[in-house]
Design a protein around this motif. Structure first.
Motif, PDB file in Angstrom:
ATOM      1  N   SER A  64       1.113  -1.763   0.040  1.00  0.00           N
ATOM      2  CA  SER A  64      -0.367   0.227  -0.266  1.00  0.00           C
ATOM      3  C   SER A  64       0.558   1.029   0.013  1.00  0.00           C
ATOM      4  CB  SER A  64      -0.797  -0.439   0.735  1.00  0.00           C
ATOM      5  OG  SER A  64      -2.043  -0.031   0.911  1.00  0.00           O
ATOM      6  N   GLU A 262      -8.433   8.239  -1.095  1.00  0.00           N
ATOM      7  CA  GLU A 262      -9.299   8.166  -0.226  1.00  0.00           C
ATOM      8  C   GLU A 262      -8.853   9.686   0.241  1.00  0.00           C
ATOM      9  OE1 GLU A 262      -7.930   4.914   2.853  1.00  0.00           O
ATOM     10  OE2 GLU A 262      -8.121   3.571   1.166  1.00  0.00           O
TER      11      GLU A 262
ATOM     12  N   MET B   4     -15.976  -6.315  20.000  1.00  0.00           N
ATOM     13  CA  MET B   4     -14.817  -5.903  18.976  1.00  0.00           C
ATOM     14  C   MET B   4     -14.009  -5.096  19.355  1.00  0.00           C
ATOM     15  SD  MET B   4     -17.339  -5.524  15.372  1.00  0.00           S
ATOM     16  CE  MET B   4     -16.826  -3.943  15.411  1.00  0.00           C
ATOM     17  N   LYS B  46     -10.542   5.141  11.213  1.00  0.00           N
ATOM     18  CA  LYS B  46      -9.653   5.658  10.691  1.00  0.00           C
ATOM     19  C   LYS B  46      -8.507   6.775  10.084  1.00  0.00           C
ATOM     20  CE  LYS B  46      -8.600   4.607   5.392  1.00  0.00           C
ATOM     21  NZ  LYS B  46      -8.864   3.543   4.320  1.00  0.00           N
TER      22      LYS B  46
ATOM     23  N   ALA C 195      -9.691  -4.997  22.123  1.00  0.00           N
ATOM     24  CA  ALA C 195      -9.135  -4.000  20.625  1.00  0.00           C
ATOM     25  C   ALA C 195      -7.415  -3.779  20.349  1.00  0.00           C
ATOM     26  CB  ALA C 195      -9.309  -2.629  21.214  1.00  0.00           C
ATOM     27  N   PHE C 198      -6.551  -7.923  19.483  1.00  0.00           N
ATOM     28  CA  PHE C 198      -7.186  -8.528  17.334  1.00  0.00           C
ATOM     29  C   PHE C 198      -6.280  -7.192  16.674  1.00  0.00           C
ATOM     30  CE2 PHE C 198     -11.869  -8.467  19.264  1.00  0.00           C
ATOM     31  CZ  PHE C 198     -11.561  -9.930  19.612  1.00  0.00           C
ATOM     32  N   GLU C 203      -2.545  -8.639  12.899  1.00  0.00           N
ATOM     33  CA  GLU C 203      -1.582  -7.393  12.197  1.00  0.00           C
ATOM     34  C   GLU C 203      -0.610  -8.185  10.509  1.00  0.00           C
ATOM     35  OE1 GLU C 203       2.713  -5.874  11.842  1.00  0.00           O
ATOM     36  OE2 GLU C 203       2.050  -7.661  12.436  1.00  0.00           O
ATOM     37  N   ARG C 207      -4.466  -9.098   3.745  1.00  0.00           N
ATOM     38  CA  ARG C 207      -4.939  -9.464   2.539  1.00  0.00           C
ATOM     39  C   ARG C 207      -5.617 -10.223   1.065  1.00  0.00           C
ATOM     40  NH1 ARG C 207      -8.177  -3.627   3.051  1.00  0.00           N
ATOM     41  NH2 ARG C 207      -9.908  -4.588   2.889  1.00  0.00           N
ATOM     42  N   GLY C 234     -11.706   0.287   2.490  1.00  0.00           N
ATOM     43  CA  GLY C 234     -10.813   0.787   2.330  1.00  0.00           C
ATOM     44  C   GLY C 234      -9.841  -0.789   1.375  1.00  0.00           C
ATOM     45  N   GLN C 237      -4.161  -1.057   3.488  1.00  0.00           N
ATOM     46  CA  GLN C 237      -3.273  -1.686   4.462  1.00  0.00           C
ATOM     47  C   GLN C 237      -3.502  -1.295   6.037  1.00  0.00           C
ATOM     48  OE1 GLN C 237      -2.846  -4.591   3.410  1.00  0.00           O
ATOM     49  NE2 GLN C 237      -1.474  -5.578   4.709  1.00  0.00           N
ATOM     50  N   ASP C 238      -4.158  -0.327   5.428  1.00  0.00           N
ATOM     51  CA  ASP C 238      -4.628   0.629   6.742  1.00  0.00           C
ATOM     52  C   ASP C 238      -5.708  -0.245   8.209  1.00  0.00           C
ATOM     53  OD1 ASP C 238      -5.876   3.877   8.241  1.00  0.00           O
ATOM     54  OD2 ASP C 238      -7.026   2.038   8.896  1.00  0.00           O
ATOM     55  N   THR C 240      -7.609  -0.465   9.783  1.00  0.00           N
ATOM     56  CA  THR C 240      -9.494  -0.369  10.046  1.00  0.00           C
ATOM     57  C   THR C 240      -9.686  -0.802   9.114  1.00  0.00           C
ATOM     58  OG1 THR C 240      -8.286   1.710  11.215  1.00  0.00           O
ATOM     59  CG2 THR C 240     -10.844   1.383  10.656  1.00  0.00           C
ATOM     60  N   ASP C 241      -9.301  -1.039   8.023  1.00  0.00           N
ATOM     61  CA  ASP C 241      -9.980  -0.983   6.801  1.00  0.00           C
ATOM     62  C   ASP C 241      -9.924  -3.108   7.170  1.00  0.00           C
ATOM     63  OD1 ASP C 241     -10.439   1.037   5.783  1.00  0.00           O
ATOM     64  OD2 ASP C 241      -9.033   0.905   4.886  1.00  0.00           O
ATOM     65  N   SER C 243      -9.070  -4.563  10.193  1.00  0.00           N
ATOM     66  CA  SER C 243     -10.315  -4.859  11.170  1.00  0.00           C
ATOM     67  C   SER C 243     -11.892  -4.860  10.507  1.00  0.00           C
ATOM     68  CB  SER C 243     -10.440  -3.977  12.028  1.00  0.00           C
ATOM     69  OG  SER C 243      -8.802  -4.318  12.770  1.00  0.00           O
ATOM     70  N   THR C 244     -11.672  -4.220   9.674  1.00  0.00           N
ATOM     71  CA  THR C 244     -13.345  -4.355   9.233  1.00  0.00           C
ATOM     72  C   THR C 244     -14.207  -5.367   8.661  1.00  0.00           C
ATOM     73  OG1 THR C 244     -13.226  -1.403   9.028  1.00  0.00           O
ATOM     74  CG2 THR C 244     -15.151  -2.165   7.986  1.00  0.00           C
ATOM     75  N   PHE C 247     -13.947  -8.469  10.970  1.00  0.00           N
ATOM     76  CA  PHE C 247     -15.497  -8.306  11.522  1.00  0.00           C
ATOM     77  C   PHE C 247     -16.648  -8.151  11.331  1.00  0.00           C
ATOM     78  CE2 PHE C 247     -12.724  -5.442  14.704  1.00  0.00           C
ATOM     79  CZ  PHE C 247     -12.798  -6.411  15.259  1.00  0.00           C
TER      80      PHE C 247
END
Lengths: 355, 52, 315
Positions: A64, A262, B4, B46, C195, C198, C203, C207, C234, C237-238, C240-241, C243-244, C247
């Motif tokens: 990325s 983004e 979570m 984010k 948090a 996870f 990490e 993906r 997104g 490699q963020d 948050t993305d 994990s989203t 989940f």
């Protein structure tokens, strides 16, 4: 060709000095396996590893990568303009890279450094990188590098090749970058070249003899593309594929990416992320049509690209260095050696694949 | 959500009829109070991507 | 389980000969130790490639989705439960498939075994209860029980819950297992600790979506992660993305997951994403008394309403 001797006692000290000049990347063991990571002062490369789980391609070509940023805030100078982001292209060195993974950079370069297009991100990072290879003494049973255009001692794609010689390493200098690396570490004791080269040749043979897997690629060029494309074996080959991107993401020679914007509020960035020909979205048209709509299409594309289109386009062998990662990590055991065998021995027949 | 790593009080469910205005006020007050005590959410937020 | 092979071949051959099915889905021997490849046979001769051992962990139900042929399929306990779920969700018709049941004593965890040895494993030979691992300079015999995939060690449905043929008599089910120790450990953590836990777990994720694609439940024509109009998550490699993705994928398996372990088994970087689906499995069991895929005639709790459904969370 100069060969420098590095006593293993001096290893730690030399690495320490290298931190002053380079950002260092090396195999590091985390959990159950090794990967290339940036090491910090005090850390040493773990050269005991057979090979890293993931290829080191991300050091030069991150999964990325942000290319531009922009702001829509009119109070800011340069608003509404796509601006290049600052990047760190200071010297970096990859210690302990395998000859196969280094050779992969050479193949990828054909794509990112062509007469028509030059990819500044890849090239800048590549130029900043010194590849310090470690000759491979214990290839895995799934390694087939010797028939994929390289080998356990293949030095051409490296700047420096380290050869484990008991209490010392021999460092074979291949480029000026390699020479500079040795100087920065303070490793300067040259050994008598002819004798060393002879011994290296013996070790090289021994390592090559340990390779137990092979592919045949001699016919790939002459077989008609369409005959291969419509070959009946694709149904069998693709049946078990679950269309994940593992093979392409762990592959040192896969280079495809996707560009994404983004946004956060009124600012944002443009980035590129690895993409994979295994994903339907990779080829989905805006119209909704997908020219590679089935799993068979996508599996065929991956192998045809690596073993036929690339061969035809560049005349530089196959787009594979035989590292064996895709074989070891494929969840369903699709084996490129088997597929390469089918392709290389294919004889056009009436029995064809319908898709 | 709780599993979570989102604090339990951040997500609340209530059944309030259109005739229950007092309950509505009470629920909203309690929810805002609970959220204020927790402060801004830190998890799964984010930020802009770092330059790779 | 090795003795199953002849019977598997015999049944498959018969089904194909009699024209009861157009193809049989099973496994062929892999090209690496501890790996087998899902494989199909369309002719009685082709069944000769079929094998069965402790490396058949991939869930074959994945290969049934939306197929139109008449299919014979080998099914362990977990596969059979996923076939039931497929039938409930109209992904395959019951009369389209012949289920060849395989009583399963568990699949071995090749990652765990590989990690036990410093060198590369050259060969793994198994008999009923042990496996012998051979490599350069080492040879060791291990009790199969000690190296099972975690989901297999905790399995309480080893026998197929639905079948037309059986390759052997049913085996004894495990009864004295506590399936959820790991989930309870996570439940006991504070929100912040969860948090962090996870984050650390996810990490290494690259993906590749192997977990999603190995899962027989994940058959959406377009996955939410692949939607581009609108784009829900997104692609970078963020964390948050990342994990989203994990989940939400897990949520989509609520009340459907049979803990077959295909997701964890397929992960190239060794993430145990089953901790998410197991939590949902545990909740379904505790809240609705539900275990997925046991009966094709019972609708799952998440698509039915009952007056007695728990509603304590509504204040």
């Amino acid at each position: 060709m100069k060969i420098v001797q590095i006593d293993k006692e001096d290893w730690e000290n030399g690495i320490k000095k290298l931190f002053e000049v380079y950002r260092l990347f090396a195999p590091v063991k985390e959990a159950d396996f090794h990967n290339f990571k940036q090491i910090e002062a005090g850390q040493l490369p773990d050269l005991s590893c057979l090979n890293t789980r993931l290829s080191p391609k991300s050091i030069i070509y991150p999964q990325s990568e942000v290319m531009f940023k922009y702001s829509l805030d009119e109070n800011e100078e340069d608003h509404h303009i796509l601006k290049e982001v600052d990047k760190d292209y200071s010297p970096q060195a990859v210690i302990g890279i395998r000859p196969c993974d280094a050779k992969a950079f050479e193949l990828v370069r054909l794509n990112f450094d062509s007469p028509d297009y030059k990819d500044p991100y890849w090239l800048n990072a590549y130029e900043a990188t010194t590849l310090v290879g470690l000759a491979c003494e214990s290839p895995c049973s799934s390694c087939f590098c010797t028939t994929a255009g390289c080998g356990p001692y293949h030095a051409e794609a490296l700047d420096l090749l380290l050869i484990d010689n008991g209490d010392q390493y021999w460092a074979k200098v291949i480029s000026a970058k390699g020479e500079a690396f040795l100087a920065a570490a303070g490793w300067t004791v040259a050994v008598e070249e002819q004798t060393a080269l002879k011994e290296i040749e013996v070790k090289k043979r021994a390592a090559e003899d340990k390779i137990s897997a092979f592919v045949k690629t001699d016919k790939l060029r002459e077989i008609e593309t369409n005959d291969l494309y419509t070959a009946a074996f694709w149904e069998e080959v693709s049946f078990s594929c679950i269309n994940c991107g593992t093979c392409t993401y762990v592959c040192p020679t896969c280079w495809c990416f996707d560009i994404q914007d983004e946004n956060r509020g009124n600012r944002g960035c443009r980035m590129r992320n690895w993409d994979s020909c295994m994903y339907p979205l990779f080829t989905l048209h805006g119209s909704g049509h997908n020219p590679r709509g089935t799993q068979l299409h996508r599996v065929r594309q991956r192998f045809m690209h690596k073993l036929k289109y690339f061969v035809d386009k560049y005349d530089a062998g196959i787009q594979c260095v035989g590292c064996g990662r895709c074989i070891r990590l494929c969840p369903v055991n699709i084996d490129i050696r088997r597929v390469c065998g089918y392709m290389n021995s294919h004889v056009a027949s009436a029995d064809t694949c319908e898709v | 959500m709780e599993h979570m790593g989102i604090e339990p009080d951040r997500l609340q469910f209530s059944w309030v009829s259109s005739a229950e205005s007092t309950k509505f006020v009470k629920v909203v007050t309690e929810v805002t109070q609970a959220i204020k005590e927790l402060g801004p959410n830190q998890n799964l937020v984010k930020t802009m991507p770092e330059v790779a | 389980m090795l003795s199953y092979i002849d019977k598997i071949k015999e049944i498959s051959k018969r089904l194909l000969k009699e024209g009861q099915v157009d193809m049989v889905i099973g496994f062929r021997k892999g090209t690496l130790p501890m790996m087998n490849e899902p494989h199909f046979a369309r002719s009685p001769e082709a069944v000769e490639h079929f094998v069965w051992d402790s490396n058949c962990g991939i869930n074959l139900c994945n290969y049934l989705t939306s197929r139109t042929e008449k299919i014979g399929i080998l099914a362990k306990g977990c596969d059979s439960r996923n076939i039931v779920t497929h039938i409930i969700e109209n992904k395959i018709k019951r009369d389209q498939i012949v289920i060849i049941g395989v009583p399963c004593k568990g699949m071995i965890d090749r990652r765990k075994i590989s990690a036990m040895f410093a060198g590369e494993i050259g060969e793994v030979i198994e008999d009923d209860n042990t496996i012998t691992v051979k490599g350069k300079g080492f040879e060791k015999t291990i009790d199969k029980k000690d190296v099972l995939q975690q989901n297999c060690a905790l399995c309480i449905h080893r026998n197929p819950v639905i079948h037309d043929e059986m390759v052997a008599d049913a085996i004894e089910e495990q009864t004295d297992v506590d399936r959820y120790t790991d989930v309870r450990e996570i439940e006991a953590l504070s929100p912040q600790e969860k948090a962090t836990y996870f984050e650390k777990l996810l990490e290494p994720c690259i993906r590749c979506y192997a977990c999603r694609n190995a899962c027989p439940l994940c058959y959406c024509p377009t996955c939410f992660t692949d939607e581009s109009r609108p784009q829900w998550v997104g692609k970078g490699q963020d964390l948050t993305d990342v994990s989203t993705f994990h989940f939400l994928r897990a949520y989509h398996c609520a009340g459907r997951c049979t803990d077959c372990g295909a997701c964890e088994r397929s992960c190239p970087v060794g993430i145990n994403m089953r901790v998410f689906t197991k939590k949902l499995e545990k909740d379904c069991l505790e809240l609705f008394g539900w275990e997925a895929g046991l009966d094709p005639d019972v609708r799952p709790p998440l698509d039915t309403y009952k007056p007695g459904d728990p509603d304590d969370f509504i204040k």
